[in-house]
Write an enzyme that holds these catalytic residues in place. Sequence first.
Site, PDB file in Angstrom:
ATOM      1  N   CYS A 298      88.685  32.419 -65.594  1.00 19.18           N
ATOM      2  CA  CYS A 298      87.543  33.116 -66.189  1.00 19.18           C
ATOM      3  C   CYS A 298      86.987  32.326 -67.355  1.00 19.18           C
ATOM      4  O   CYS A 298      87.619  31.407 -67.854  1.00 19.18           O
ATOM      5  CB  CYS A 298      87.963  34.493 -66.682  1.00 19.18           C
TER       6      CYS A 298
ATOM      7  N   GLY B 229      84.188  31.123 -63.136  1.00 20.15           N
ATOM      8  CA  GLY B 229      84.224  32.419 -62.462  1.00 20.15           C
ATOM      9  C   GLY B 229      82.858  32.771 -61.927  1.00 20.15           C
ATOM     10  O   GLY B 229      81.893  32.803 -62.682  1.00 20.15           O
TER      11      GLY B 229
ATOM     12  N   ASN C  26      90.464  35.627 -70.909  1.00 19.46           N
ATOM     13  CA  ASN C  26      90.729  34.581 -69.911  1.00 19.46           C
ATOM     14  C   ASN C  26      92.223  34.323 -69.900  1.00 19.46           C
ATOM     15  O   ASN C  26      92.808  34.099 -70.946  1.00 19.46           O
ATOM     16  CB  ASN C  26      89.957  33.303 -70.280  1.00 19.46           C
ATOM     17  N   GLY C  27      92.804  34.355 -68.709  1.00 20.22           N
ATOM     18  CA  GLY C  27      94.248  34.147 -68.590  1.00 20.22           C
ATOM     19  C   GLY C  27      94.839  35.245 -67.751  1.00 20.22           C
ATOM     20  O   GLY C  27      94.118  35.942 -67.028  1.00 20.22           O
TER      21      GLY C  27
ATOM     22  N   TYR D 138      91.013  20.068 -62.611  1.00 21.26           N
ATOM     23  CA  TYR D 138      90.044  20.788 -61.791  1.00 21.26           C
ATOM     24  C   TYR D 138      89.206  21.824 -62.540  1.00 21.26           C
ATOM     25  O   TYR D 138      88.004  21.911 -62.345  1.00 21.26           O
ATOM     26  CB  TYR D 138      90.768  21.503 -60.644  1.00 21.26           C
TER      27      TYR D 138
HETATM   28  P1  5GP Z   1      92.834  24.239 -49.931  1.00 19.29           P
HETATM   29  O1  5GP Z   1      91.675  24.112 -49.005  1.00 19.29           O
HETATM   30  O2  5GP Z   1      93.846  23.152 -49.786  1.00 19.29           O
HETATM   31  O3  5GP Z   1      93.439  25.614 -49.896  1.00 19.29           O
HETATM   32  O4  5GP Z   1      92.262  24.150 -51.411  1.00 19.29           O
HETATM   33  C1  5GP Z   1      91.974  22.926 -52.007  1.00 19.29           C
HETATM   34  C2  5GP Z   1      90.527  22.873 -52.452  1.00 19.29           C
HETATM   35  O5  5GP Z   1      90.238  24.036 -53.243  1.00 19.29           O
HETATM   36  C3  5GP Z   1      90.239  21.663 -53.321  1.00 19.29           C
HETATM   37  O6  5GP Z   1      89.104  20.994 -52.794  1.00 19.29           O
HETATM   38  C4  5GP Z   1      89.907  22.221 -54.694  1.00 19.29           C
HETATM   39  O7  5GP Z   1      88.758  21.598 -55.240  1.00 19.29           O
HETATM   40  C5  5GP Z   1      89.696  23.674 -54.492  1.00 19.29           C
HETATM   41  N1  5GP Z   1      90.439  24.443 -55.515  1.00 19.29           N
HETATM   42  C6  5GP Z   1      91.509  24.073 -56.183  1.00 19.29           C
HETATM   43  N2  5GP Z   1      91.908  25.022 -57.026  1.00 19.29           N
HETATM   44  C7  5GP Z   1      91.070  26.035 -56.887  1.00 19.29           C
HETATM   45  C8  5GP Z   1      90.972  27.301 -57.501  1.00 19.29           C
HETATM   46  O8  5GP Z   1      91.745  27.687 -58.367  1.00 19.29           O
HETATM   47  N3  5GP Z   1      89.966  28.083 -57.101  1.00 19.29           N
HETATM   48  C9  5GP Z   1      89.082  27.677 -56.152  1.00 19.29           C
HETATM   49  N4  5GP Z   1      88.101  28.518 -55.809  1.00 19.29           N
HETATM   50  N5  5GP Z   1      89.153  26.486 -55.556  1.00 19.29           N
HETATM   51  C10 5GP Z   1      90.138  25.667 -55.914  1.00 19.29           C
HETATM   52 MG    MG Z   2      87.216  20.736 -54.085  1.00 18.67          MG
END
Ligand code: 5GP
Ligand code: MG
Length: 465
Positions: free
Chosen positions: A1, A27, A106-107, A246
């Site tokens: 968030c 978010g 957030n958290g 990320y």
């Molecule tokens: P996977 O398809 O392996 O389940 O997820 C990996 C992809 O999800 C990566 O391309 C990454 O950019 C994205 N991703 C990684 N962490 C998160 C997250 O916490 N939330 C979301 N929405 N996407 C994520």
């Molecule tokens: Mg990605």
Amino acid sequence: CGVFGVIGLTDAANFVALGLHALQHRGQEAGGIVSHDPDQGFNSARRFGYVRDNFTRQSLMETLPGPLAIGHVRYSTAGSKGPAQIRDVQPFFGEFAMGGAAIAHNGNITNAEALRRELIERGSIFQSSSDSECIIHLMARSLQRTIPERMEDALRRVEGAFSIVAMTRTKLIGVRDPLGVRPLVLGQVGDGWVLSSETCALDIIGARFVREVEPGEMVVITDKGVESHFPFRKQSSRFCIFEHVYFSRPDSIIGGRSVYENRRQIGVELAREAPVDADLVCPVPDSGTPAAIGYSQESGIPYAMGIIRNQYMGRTFIEPTEQIRNMGVRLKLNVNRALIQGKRVILVDDSVVRGTTSRKIKEMILDAGAKEVHFRIASPPTAWPCFYGVDTPQREKLLAATMSEEEMREHLNVDSLKFITLDGLYRAVGESSGRNAKCPQYCDACFSGEYPVTPSDMIEKGFEM
Ligand code: 5GP
Ligand code: MG
Ligand code: SF4
């Protein structure tokens, strides 16, 4: 968030809307703003969807007057179940002794269920299913006098990760948990003060970065300036290393370091740790882009946009039917066929969680005629769920929880698959001698399984550390 707050500017809610827009990557599910005006008191608006689709409408913004406002963009995390509900959208507001308060969190609170049970037994009336609501009830029940004192009192009972922006009728308050898992920064613009999850949201309103709120610190801001308190027992900090990989925006500065530069450096480390002969380095956009640039620079292999992202898709998408859901990745990403054909391609992405993204991308790249596909991942294998505010699935659904690296390579059916090591990741974010195993400088539980805060609600439900 994402959380954001402003004090001391006319129509503070307009600035909060802009700040939340710059934090939208944290978010996308929903957003909310609470403001306070000396004549009209507290007002609040909470909506599903993007900030730009709701908090740009003049008719809505006119309902949020006053020189003090806070806001929140929501991304539902591990604890939340069932369909999204508006009652779970923050900020939460409650009127109690001393005039009440609104909070944006957030958290993730790791003992929220135990606290909720106890509070309900003692007569608290919960409005939402959110872990964050506990804080308001603990504050309302506190025997302390002032609201900042009640908040300190409440937060001493709370375990887990919290970066909070809160407000009373006259004060803007910011707090970080003792480990400082989630970010929070302080800024200044004109006669006003700003609290924000990230510096990129200070830039959007022309605010000057003053400093980070420190782990374990509470700042109380009034028209007289900023007061600082340290209500918790001192511990060494454990910032979320995945914010660098990320979660944060690459134009933000964290701990004095550019997130972009950290990510580029992760790519440099990856190229050193896991070199491979190939024709092109391509990012999986956007999250893999800075690491791909670093990998290309270090290896000397040309960087190219082999996958193009549709800019009109967010990080999330409402996927109505099974058929459309299966198209998911293709709606967002497509292969640049002319570039890929006949080439040995290195694909760089930030993480592999369930493996769905990597699998689909690999298929698209092979369909486009690539000769070889090599995956390079800018984080170590995600083998453990996060209980501190990032949405990772249950352990069984994490590819790396059940498979070795070679099994993952076979499952994804690629020519090679390498992840950056935990030490390499630490070096990339500025720890030149790597991870201090006795006292790690960051939280890295999703990679190491070493949880800096015992996730007590989850353990009660049978989670094994
Ligand atoms: P996977 O398809 O392996 O389940 O997820 C990996 C992809 O999800 C990566 O391309 C990454 O950019 C994205 N991703 C990684 N962490 C998160 C997250 O916490 N939330 C979301 N929405 N996407 C994520
Ligand atoms: Mg990605
Ligand atoms: Fe960040 Fe991972 Fe720790 Fe969660 S478990 S706070 S994502 S490092």
